[in-house]
Design a protein around this motif. Structure first.
Motif, PDB file in Angstrom:
ATOM      1  N   GLU A   1     -18.253  17.971  -2.459  1.00 56.26           N
ATOM      2  CA  GLU A   1     -18.439  19.361  -2.804  1.00 56.26           C
ATOM      3  C   GLU A   1     -18.766  19.715  -4.362  1.00 56.26           C
ATOM      4  N   LEU A   2     -17.899  18.894  -5.287  1.00 55.82           N
ATOM      5  CA  LEU A   2     -18.286  19.182  -6.620  1.00 55.82           C
ATOM      6  C   LEU A   2     -19.795  18.633  -7.017  1.00 55.82           C
ATOM      7  N   LEU A   3     -20.215  17.626  -6.363  1.00 53.95           N
ATOM      8  CA  LEU A   3     -21.515  17.388  -6.645  1.00 53.95           C
ATOM      9  C   LEU A   3     -22.583  18.173  -6.271  1.00 53.95           C
ATOM     10  N   ASP A   4     -22.331  18.696  -5.176  1.00 50.86           N
ATOM     11  CA  ASP A   4     -23.008  19.918  -4.606  1.00 50.86           C
ATOM     12  C   ASP A   4     -23.124  21.111  -5.563  1.00 50.86           C
ATOM     13  N   ARG A   5     -21.910  21.392  -5.971  1.00 51.19           N
ATOM     14  CA  ARG A   5     -21.594  22.643  -6.960  1.00 51.19           C
ATOM     15  C   ARG A   5     -22.270  22.346  -8.280  1.00 51.19           C
ATOM     16  N   PHE A   6     -21.997  21.356  -8.853  1.00 47.08           N
ATOM     17  CA  PHE A   6     -22.367  21.104 -10.088  1.00 47.08           C
ATOM     18  C   PHE A   6     -23.899  20.459 -10.187  1.00 47.08           C
ATOM     19  N   GLU A   7     -24.817  20.117  -8.984  1.00 46.02           N
ATOM     20  CA  GLU A   7     -25.861  19.593  -8.867  1.00 46.02           C
ATOM     21  C   GLU A   7     -26.418  18.700  -9.543  1.00 46.02           C
TER      22      GLU A   7
ATOM     23  N   PRO B   1     -27.361  14.873 -10.448  1.00 48.12           N
ATOM     24  CA  PRO B   1     -28.435  13.907  -9.545  1.00 48.12           C
ATOM     25  C   PRO B   1     -27.793  12.578  -9.617  1.00 48.12           C
ATOM     26  N   LEU B   2     -27.604  11.988  -8.250  1.00 50.42           N
ATOM     27  CA  LEU B   2     -26.972  10.887  -8.165  1.00 50.42           C
ATOM     28  C   LEU B   2     -27.488   9.478  -8.811  1.00 50.42           C
ATOM     29  N   ASP B   3     -28.757   9.438  -8.740  1.00 47.48           N
ATOM     30  CA  ASP B   3     -29.838   8.403  -9.064  1.00 47.48           C
ATOM     31  C   ASP B   3     -29.955   8.577 -10.797  1.00 47.48           C
ATOM     32  N   ARG B   4     -29.440   9.455 -11.419  1.00 44.77           N
ATOM     33  CA  ARG B   4     -30.069   9.287 -12.741  1.00 44.77           C
ATOM     34  C   ARG B   4     -28.906   8.821 -13.767  1.00 44.77           C
ATOM     35  N   LYS B   5     -29.430   8.154 -14.658  1.00 43.25           N
ATOM     36  CA  LYS B   5     -28.489   7.493 -15.658  1.00 43.25           C
ATOM     37  C   LYS B   5     -27.648   8.617 -16.558  1.00 43.25           C
ATOM     38  N   VAL B   6     -26.632   8.239 -16.843  1.00 44.05           N
ATOM     39  CA  VAL B   6     -25.850   9.031 -17.608  1.00 44.05           C
ATOM     40  C   VAL B   6     -26.494   9.413 -18.873  1.00 44.05           C
ATOM     41  N   ARG B   7     -27.154   8.632 -19.499  1.00 42.63           N
ATOM     42  CA  ARG B   7     -27.672   8.922 -21.041  1.00 42.63           C
ATOM     43  C   ARG B   7     -28.975   9.716 -20.667  1.00 42.63           C
ATOM     44  N   GLN B   8     -29.338  10.072 -19.438  1.00 43.18           N
ATOM     45  CA  GLN B   8     -30.519  11.109 -19.370  1.00 43.18           C
ATOM     46  C   GLN B   8     -29.962  12.359 -18.836  1.00 43.18           C
ATOM     47  N   LEU B   9     -28.605  12.552 -18.974  1.00 44.52           N
ATOM     48  CA  LEU B   9     -27.977  13.922 -18.798  1.00 44.52           C
ATOM     49  C   LEU B   9     -27.988  14.896 -19.718  1.00 44.52           C
ATOM     50  N   SER B  10     -28.134  15.919 -19.532  1.00 45.01           N
ATOM     51  CA  SER B  10     -27.711  17.029 -20.746  1.00 45.01           C
ATOM     52  C   SER B  10     -26.402  16.922 -21.192  1.00 45.01           C
ATOM     53  N   LYS B  11     -25.850  17.665 -22.173  1.00 40.30           N
ATOM     54  CA  LYS B  11     -24.464  17.407 -22.436  1.00 40.30           C
ATOM     55  C   LYS B  11     -23.667  18.359 -21.476  1.00 40.30           C
TER      56      LYS B  11
ATOM     57  N   MET C   1     -24.515  18.834 -18.337  1.00 39.79           N
ATOM     58  CA  MET C   1     -24.302  17.783 -17.071  1.00 39.79           C
ATOM     59  C   MET C   1     -23.201  16.701 -17.379  1.00 39.79           C
ATOM     60  N   ARG C   2     -23.152  16.334 -18.340  1.00 40.41           N
ATOM     61  CA  ARG C   2     -22.384  15.123 -18.755  1.00 40.41           C
ATOM     62  C   ARG C   2     -20.849  15.693 -18.619  1.00 40.41           C
ATOM     63  N   THR C   3     -20.728  16.779 -19.225  1.00 36.00           N
ATOM     64  CA  THR C   3     -19.304  17.410 -19.027  1.00 36.00           C
ATOM     65  C   THR C   3     -18.876  17.721 -17.495  1.00 36.00           C
ATOM     66  N   LYS C   4     -20.027  18.198 -16.899  1.00 33.24           N
ATOM     67  CA  LYS C   4     -19.879  18.426 -15.598  1.00 33.24           C
ATOM     68  C   LYS C   4     -19.144  17.023 -14.781  1.00 33.24           C
ATOM     69  N   LEU C   5     -20.067  15.954 -15.095  1.00 35.51           N
ATOM     70  CA  LEU C   5     -19.705  14.840 -14.377  1.00 35.51           C
ATOM     71  C   LEU C   5     -18.399  14.469 -14.776  1.00 35.51           C
TER      72      LEU C   5
ATOM     73  N   PRO D   1     -11.772  21.363 -21.635  1.00 34.60           N
ATOM     74  CA  PRO D   1     -12.600  20.898 -20.548  1.00 34.60           C
ATOM     75  C   PRO D   1     -14.146  21.800 -20.318  1.00 34.60           C
ATOM     76  N   THR D   2     -14.140  22.910 -21.227  1.00 34.65           N
ATOM     77  CA  THR D   2     -15.265  23.789 -20.962  1.00 34.65           C
ATOM     78  C   THR D   2     -16.173  23.623 -22.027  1.00 34.65           C
ATOM     79  N   GLU D   3     -15.958  22.846 -22.848  1.00 32.14           N
ATOM     80  CA  GLU D   3     -16.645  22.548 -23.898  1.00 32.14           C
ATOM     81  C   GLU D   3     -18.062  21.986 -23.634  1.00 32.14           C
ATOM     82  N   GLY D   4     -19.037  23.092 -24.141  1.00 32.80           N
ATOM     83  CA  GLY D   4     -20.696  22.680 -23.537  1.00 32.80           C
ATOM     84  C   GLY D   4     -21.105  22.996 -22.551  1.00 32.80           C
ATOM     85  N   LEU D   5     -20.294  24.065 -21.791  1.00 32.34           N
ATOM     86  CA  LEU D   5     -20.748  24.304 -20.584  1.00 32.34           C
ATOM     87  C   LEU D   5     -21.358  25.896 -20.744  1.00 32.34           C
TER      88      LEU D   5
END
Lengths: 263, 296
Positions: B117-123, B125-135, B137-141, B159-163
């Motif tokens: 549910e959270l994966l869908d809600r936060f959109e 991407p499962l196959d992306r490396k963490v280093r390629q995520l924005s700040k 997205m990283r917070t959401k993860l 918890p919400t810093e960077g969102l």
């Protein structure tokens, strides 16, 4: 536990493959050089003015001695030792620099589990690299039509890894105590590499002069090489037990220190 | 109600600097407890001590009855607590899927349905490396990895810093829904608006000491702004009474911040022959600023 091993493997796999390539290059180079070196030594011995080393007849007549001398007593051992130190690099203290330590420590895993899972992977990688060198020698020797004792190769491999665990332990201890990230790697390589090489040379000279000193028990390089014709009875057990004792001491200090660090 | 978190005279010093100075706090089961304080007030040090990342200099702490100072018990604590750190850095060489699989392995209570549910809600991407995520997205993860653990206690450091505002709203809704299911939430934040939105209890820390421990209702009830105009000039010493946190005098107008004993303060003000008296509620932000300013 499996996931801790998996994480340590992902973090070190590039170093591991680099280690495989490095030992392959060293082994192939000295296998390829065998015929040329034997010819050169024979030429030297035939020449009354040439250099007459006491070891030359061994090198000419015994391929097993040649393998031991160039690989397990020298270059393969040194390359293996370098990579053993590289495999041991990492852990929670290093994660502090990369900023992931709070995530790791938030998991239900003790600090000692983190430490020992990482060292277990480093040991397995170091063992695999040493075994891979045996495979390269087996295939390479077939190519250059030389006979050897597989038992000797295996015993030398076991001895190199058995005594070399000390390098993993002291390497990890140095990384834990030294500040910085890659600075600590550099400092460790210098602090451990220089005495390792110097002591090896010094002790070799002492042995040539038939002198014995207590320093021989700290000559990890000599313990890792052992005698060229190795049997269970000619195993350097005392040096091996000293290496294991020091390994235990290093691991205890690392664990004790690691338990007390504030992140 | 049972206390999930309890500390007694908890102290932490770094050399000569005392980061936490004799902290006595408790968090009740099922509460959504906000932990407020300025930067460097001792919030993160306290949280790290609770989770065994930092060793207390002295004092005691317990989570679910387990001592925070004992390594074996700390391990049990971390099985029952989901923690999301302020600095949401994750293993950047792993993909999102790998990191989820890695984290899931440590928590038998992991909620896979919630994870999806959270994966869908936060959109994410499962196959992306963490280093390629924005700040963001990283917070959401990082939040997904905390929320899906199915733990009884959730400790969130900023918890919400960077969102972005939409994601913040999403996260706050999730926090509220988890609390409704019985999860205790202990979170630090600089966003007072968020705290007012979700918290039912507030702990305020300043220079390593607890300066406020009250429910949100109590804060609203107890903290008042009193403005009074007097016919004659008055002096600051006239307002040194229990319950008055601060008194500001401008000419014949006096502004008081009261934290308690409102009735007796009002009686005292009337006794001083105030012409007009206005009593106004204080927002949490005003309470925070008063608490921090008064003691800084």
């Amino acid at each position: 536990m499996n996931m801790l091993l998996y994480k340590a493997w992902i973090e070190t796999r590039v170093r591991f493959f680099a280690g495989l390539i490095a030992v392959t290059i060293v082994c192939i180079f000295y296998l390829q050089q065998h015929a040329w070196l034997v010819k050169m030594w024979a030429h030297e011995l035939a020449d009354s003015k040439g250099y007459h080393g006491a070891w030359m007849p061994l090198g000419i007549n015994h391929y097993s001695w040649y393998l031991w001398h160039y690989l397990y007593d020298n270059y393969l051992q040194q390359v293996w030792a370098l990579f053993a130190l590289l495999f041991a690099f990492g852990g929670l203290i290093r994660e502090r620099s990369s900023g992931t330590v709070l995530f790791s420590l938030g998991l239900p895993v003790s600090r000692r589990q983190w430490l020992f899972s990482r060292l277990a992977v480093a040991l397995l990688e170091a063992l695999s690299v040493a075994c891979f060198a045996v495979v390269v020698v087996v295939i390479g020797s077939r190519v250059i039509h030389q006979d050897y004792s597989l038992t000797q190769l295996i015993l030398h491999t076991l001895l190199m890894v058995g005594a070399g665990v000390f390098l993993l332990a002291i390497g990890n201890l140095c990384y834990s105590l030294a500040p910085g990230n890659y600075t600590s790697l550099l400092v460790t390589l210098i602090v451990l590499g220089v005495p390792y090489l110097l002591l090896q040379n010094y002790m070799q000279n002492e042995r040539d002069l038939n002198k014995t000193t207590w320093l021989q028990y700290l000559d990890v390089g000599h313990a890792m090489a052992g005698p060229w014709q190795i049997t269970w009875t000619s195993f350097p057990w005392i040096a091996l037990f000293v290496a294991w004792g020091l390994t235990g001491l290093c691991l205890s200090i690392t664990a004790f220190y690691g338990d007390r660090v504030d992140y | 109600m049972a206390h999930v978190i309890e500390t007694q005279q908890l102290k932490k010093s770094y050399g000569t600097h005392e980061a936490v100075r004799g902290l006595d706090l408790s968090v009740s089961e099922g509460a959504v407890c906000a932990f407020l304080g300025q930067n460097g007030a001792g919030k993160s040090s306290t949280i790290k001590m609770l989770l065994g990342m930092v060793h207390p200099t002295s004092g005691k702490g317990r989570i679910f009855g387990h001592s925070i100072s004992n390594e074996a018990e700390s391990l049990i604590i971390r099985q029952k607590v989901a923690f999301v750190a302020e600095d949401k850095r994750l293993y950047d060489y792993m993909t999102v899927a790998e990191l989820i699989r890695f984290t899931r392995a440590f928590f038998p209570t992991w909620d896979e349905r919630f994870e999806q549910e959270l994966l869908d809600r936060f959109e994410l991407p499962l196959d992306r490396k963490v280093r390629q995520l924005s700040k963001g997205m990283r917070t959401k993860l990082a939040l997904l990895l905390g929320f899906a653990r199915g733990c009884k206690l959730l400790i969130l450091d900023e918890p919400t810093e960077g969102l972005d505002p939409v994601a913040i709203e999403d996260v706050l809704q999730i926090v509220v829904s988890l609390a409704a299911q019985g999860t205790t939430i202990f979170f630090s934040s600089h966003q007072i608006g968020e705290v007012e939105q979700v918290a039912d209890h507030v702990l305020m820390i300043n220079r390593g000491q607890l300066v406020l421990d009250a429910s949100m209702d109590e804060v609203k009830e107890r903290y008042k702004h009193i403005q009074a105009v007097f016919p004659e000039p008055v002096e600051e010493r006239d307002f040194r009474l229990p319950g008055i946190e601060k008194a500001r005098i401008e000419g014949r107008t006096v502004t008081l911040v009261a934290s308690d004993h409102l009735d007796s303060i009002l009686e005292h003000v009337r006794m001083l022959k105030a012409g007009s008296i206005d009593v106004l509620p204080l927002t949490l932000k005003e309470v925070f600023l008063e608490k921090v300013k008064v003691r800084s």
